[in-house]
Design a protein around this motif. Sequence first.
Motif, mmCIF file in Angstrom:
data_model
loop_
_atom_site.group_PDB
_atom_site.id
_atom_site.type_symbol
_atom_site.label_atom_id
_atom_site.label_comp_id
_atom_site.label_asym_id
_atom_site.label_seq_id
_atom_site.Cartn_x
_atom_site.Cartn_y
_atom_site.Cartn_z
ATOM 1 N N LEU A 101 33.602 25.193 -88.477
ATOM 2 C CA LEU A 101 32.554 24.920 -87.499
ATOM 3 C C LEU A 101 31.766 23.674 -87.868
ATOM 4 C CD1 LEU A 101 31.255 28.538 -86.887
ATOM 5 C CD2 LEU A 101 32.585 27.104 -85.327
ATOM 6 N N ALA A 102 31.630 23.406 -89.159
ATOM 7 C CA ALA A 102 30.862 22.254 -89.601
ATOM 8 C C ALA A 102 31.661 20.965 -89.465
ATOM 9 C CB ALA A 102 30.420 22.437 -91.046
ATOM 10 N N GLY A 103 32.944 21.071 -89.126
ATOM 11 C CA GLY A 103 33.750 19.875 -88.933
ATOM 12 C C GLY A 103 34.431 19.400 -90.183
ATOM 13 N N LEU A 104 34.490 20.276 -91.208
ATOM 14 C CA LEU A 104 35.108 19.865 -92.467
ATOM 15 C C LEU A 104 36.581 20.241 -92.548
ATOM 16 C CD1 LEU A 104 32.166 20.761 -94.853
ATOM 17 C CD2 LEU A 104 32.800 18.530 -93.940
ATOM 18 N N GLU A 105 37.089 20.886 -91.479
ATOM 19 C CA GLU A 105 38.507 21.244 -91.482
ATOM 20 C C GLU A 105 39.147 20.698 -90.213
ATOM 21 O OE1 GLU A 105 40.014 22.610 -93.892
ATOM 22 O OE2 GLU A 105 38.358 23.410 -95.087
ATOM 23 N N PRO A 106 40.374 20.201 -90.314
ATOM 24 C CA PRO A 106 41.063 19.794 -89.086
ATOM 25 C C PRO A 106 41.309 21.022 -88.216
ATOM 26 C CG PRO A 106 42.556 19.660 -90.966
ATOM 27 C CD PRO A 106 41.205 20.023 -91.509
ATOM 28 N N VAL A 107 41.124 20.855 -86.918
ATOM 29 C CA VAL A 107 41.293 21.999 -86.015
ATOM 30 C C VAL A 107 42.240 21.621 -84.885
ATOM 31 C CG1 VAL A 107 39.080 23.112 -86.510
ATOM 32 C CG2 VAL A 107 39.201 21.310 -84.784
ATOM 33 N N GLY A 108 42.670 22.627 -84.161
ATOM 34 C CA GLY A 108 43.584 22.397 -83.036
ATOM 35 C C GLY A 108 43.385 23.453 -81.985
ATOM 36 N N GLY A 109 43.865 23.167 -80.772
ATOM 37 C CA GLY A 109 43.745 24.154 -79.710
ATOM 38 C C GLY A 109 43.820 23.494 -78.347
ATOM 39 N N ALA B 56 32.671 22.437 -75.230
ATOM 40 C CA ALA B 56 33.556 21.928 -76.267
ATOM 41 C C ALA B 56 33.148 22.502 -77.618
ATOM 42 C CB ALA B 56 33.497 20.406 -76.306
ATOM 43 N N GLU B 57 34.167 22.835 -78.422
ATOM 44 C CA GLU B 57 33.884 23.407 -79.738
ATOM 45 C C GLU B 57 34.107 22.400 -80.853
ATOM 46 O OE1 GLU B 57 36.350 26.872 -79.606
ATOM 47 O OE2 GLU B 57 35.129 27.785 -78.027
ATOM 48 N N ALA B 58 34.870 21.349 -80.554
ATOM 49 C CA ALA B 58 35.069 20.280 -81.542
ATOM 50 C C ALA B 58 35.364 19.015 -80.758
ATOM 51 C CB ALA B 58 36.219 20.610 -82.484
ATOM 52 N N VAL B 59 34.675 17.952 -81.096
ATOM 53 C CA VAL B 59 34.840 16.700 -80.356
ATOM 54 C C VAL B 59 35.066 15.574 -81.350
ATOM 55 C CG1 VAL B 59 33.779 15.052 -78.759
ATOM 56 C CG2 VAL B 59 33.346 17.502 -78.484
ATOM 57 N N LEU C 170 32.944 14.502 -84.547
ATOM 58 C CA LEU C 170 31.493 14.513 -84.358
ATOM 59 C C LEU C 170 30.918 15.759 -85.022
ATOM 60 C CD1 LEU C 170 31.138 13.301 -80.652
ATOM 61 C CD2 LEU C 170 31.166 11.968 -82.771
ATOM 62 N N VAL C 171 29.982 15.543 -85.938
ATOM 63 C CA VAL C 171 29.342 16.665 -86.629
ATOM 64 C C VAL C 171 27.849 16.643 -86.325
ATOM 65 C CG1 VAL C 171 31.077 16.812 -88.454
ATOM 66 C CG2 VAL C 171 29.112 15.289 -88.730
ATOM 67 N N GLY D 75 38.328 23.047 -76.349
ATOM 68 C CA GLY D 75 37.505 24.004 -75.626
ATOM 69 C C GLY D 75 38.256 24.462 -74.393
ATOM 70 N N ASP D 76 37.637 25.340 -73.638
ATOM 71 C CA ASP D 76 38.270 25.836 -72.410
ATOM 72 C C ASP D 76 38.428 24.672 -71.435
ATOM 73 O OD1 ASP D 76 39.177 27.289 -70.276
ATOM 74 O OD2 ASP D 76 37.136 27.811 -69.609
ATOM 75 N N PRO D 77 39.663 24.271 -71.125
ATOM 76 C CA PRO D 77 39.875 23.071 -70.291
ATOM 77 C C PRO D 77 39.158 23.154 -68.941
ATOM 78 C CG PRO D 77 41.930 23.838 -71.255
ATOM 79 C CD PRO D 77 40.925 24.899 -71.537
ATOM 80 N N ASP D 78 39.133 24.342 -68.340
ATOM 81 C CA ASP D 78 38.480 24.467 -67.020
ATOM 82 C C ASP D 78 37.007 24.105 -67.113
ATOM 83 O OD1 ASP D 78 40.867 25.250 -66.004
ATOM 84 O OD2 ASP D 78 40.462 27.410 -66.253
ATOM 85 N N GLY D 79 36.351 24.658 -68.138
ATOM 86 C CA GLY D 79 34.932 24.380 -68.320
ATOM 87 C C GLY D 79 34.689 22.910 -68.591
ATOM 88 N N LEU D 80 35.556 22.314 -69.421
ATOM 89 C CA LEU D 80 35.385 20.908 -69.771
ATOM 90 C C LEU D 80 35.568 20.015 -68.548
ATOM 91 C CD1 LEU D 80 37.366 20.850 -73.149
ATOM 92 C CD2 LEU D 80 34.887 20.920 -72.827
ATOM 93 N N LEU D 81 36.613 20.264 -67.783
ATOM 94 C CA LEU D 81 36.888 19.457 -66.589
ATOM 95 C C LEU D 81 35.781 19.617 -65.567
ATOM 96 C CD1 LEU D 81 40.723 20.130 -66.230
ATOM 97 C CD2 LEU D 81 39.591 18.036 -67.021
#
Lengths: 248, 109
Positions: free
Chosen positions: A97-105, A147-150, A157-158, A187-193
């Motif tokens: 959550l702090a942005g210290l790990e690479p994430v995917g989704g 968005a959960e990670a940008v 972005l942290v 993040g959820d694409p629908d919400g983001l769009l």
Amino acid sequence: MLVVRRHYILLAVVVFLFGLLATLAYRTSVGASPSAMAGDRQGELVGIVEALEEKRERLAVELQGLREEVSELERESAARRGLYEAYGEELASLRMLAGLEPVGGRGVEVTLADNAHPPESGLDPNNYIIHDYDVRAIVNALWAGGAEAVAVNDERLVQSSAVRCVGATVLVNSTRTGSPFVVTAIGDPDGLLDSLSTDEDARLLLDEYAPVFGLKAVVREVADLRVPRYRGSLAPRELAVVPQSETP
Amino acid sequence: MIYLPLIGLLLGIVAGYLTGFEVPPEYARYLSIAVLAALDSSLGGVRALLERTFDDRLFVTGFLFNTALAALITLLGDRLGVNLFLAAVIAFGIRLFQNAAIIRRLILR
């Protein structure tokens, strides 16, 4: 006759000695081990065996104590391991959550670029390039859309991140970058769009300025997006945790 | 008078029981040697009596000397770690049987 009598007396004395010694021998052999010859050695061996048995008993007791100690330590270690695992999981979650790990989704990728062809003289060139506030508008809309990670051009972005203008370039997390900008958001694409089309600044950029000024603005839904980890330093200098009761 | 040795034997047995003394195992060999020496001398004495050749000095010195020699051999054997006392046992044993045979013949004759 007296001489003969003396003979008998002497013989009686020797026979008396024989009887005495034989009785002693008998008593000794009955009292002690059957084989008088081996008696000494046997007694010694019996002593050794008894001493060893005693030692074995003592060691068995000691071993029992040590076994209990070991199992006690194992239980303790298992409990501690469970605690460590829980801490480890929490730590991994917080690091993510702090942005210290690479994430995917699942997520959305927004690509912004300056107008490839320079504008004719007389027109304001600022209208034909992507500015820091354009990137900020997209990032803000994405955060607002859940968005959960940008990341902007692979800069995660942290909590301390900023997107700002430095001369002719844009600074993200103290890394200079420029057009084209690729903003990736998980993040959820629908919400983001939905957020990108409803947020005023984002909508203006994507739907109105971009077509008018020939800016590149592509919004793409991605099923398996990758967002790298934050590479900068997070060491706080002034921060201190305040106990809950002191917070309003 | 002829019962004197038998009385001596009984007295010896009684005395042995009454003393309540037990010989330590390490001296068992010396005891066996002493028993054999006494038995040998006893039978030798009986034989001499029957042959009417009994000599007081020979009898006493024979008993004492043989016993001492046997004890000495046993001691030497103990020091050397060899069962030399068996030599004394065998010597006494052979003499014992010889004397017994001669006594038997003298009585039966």
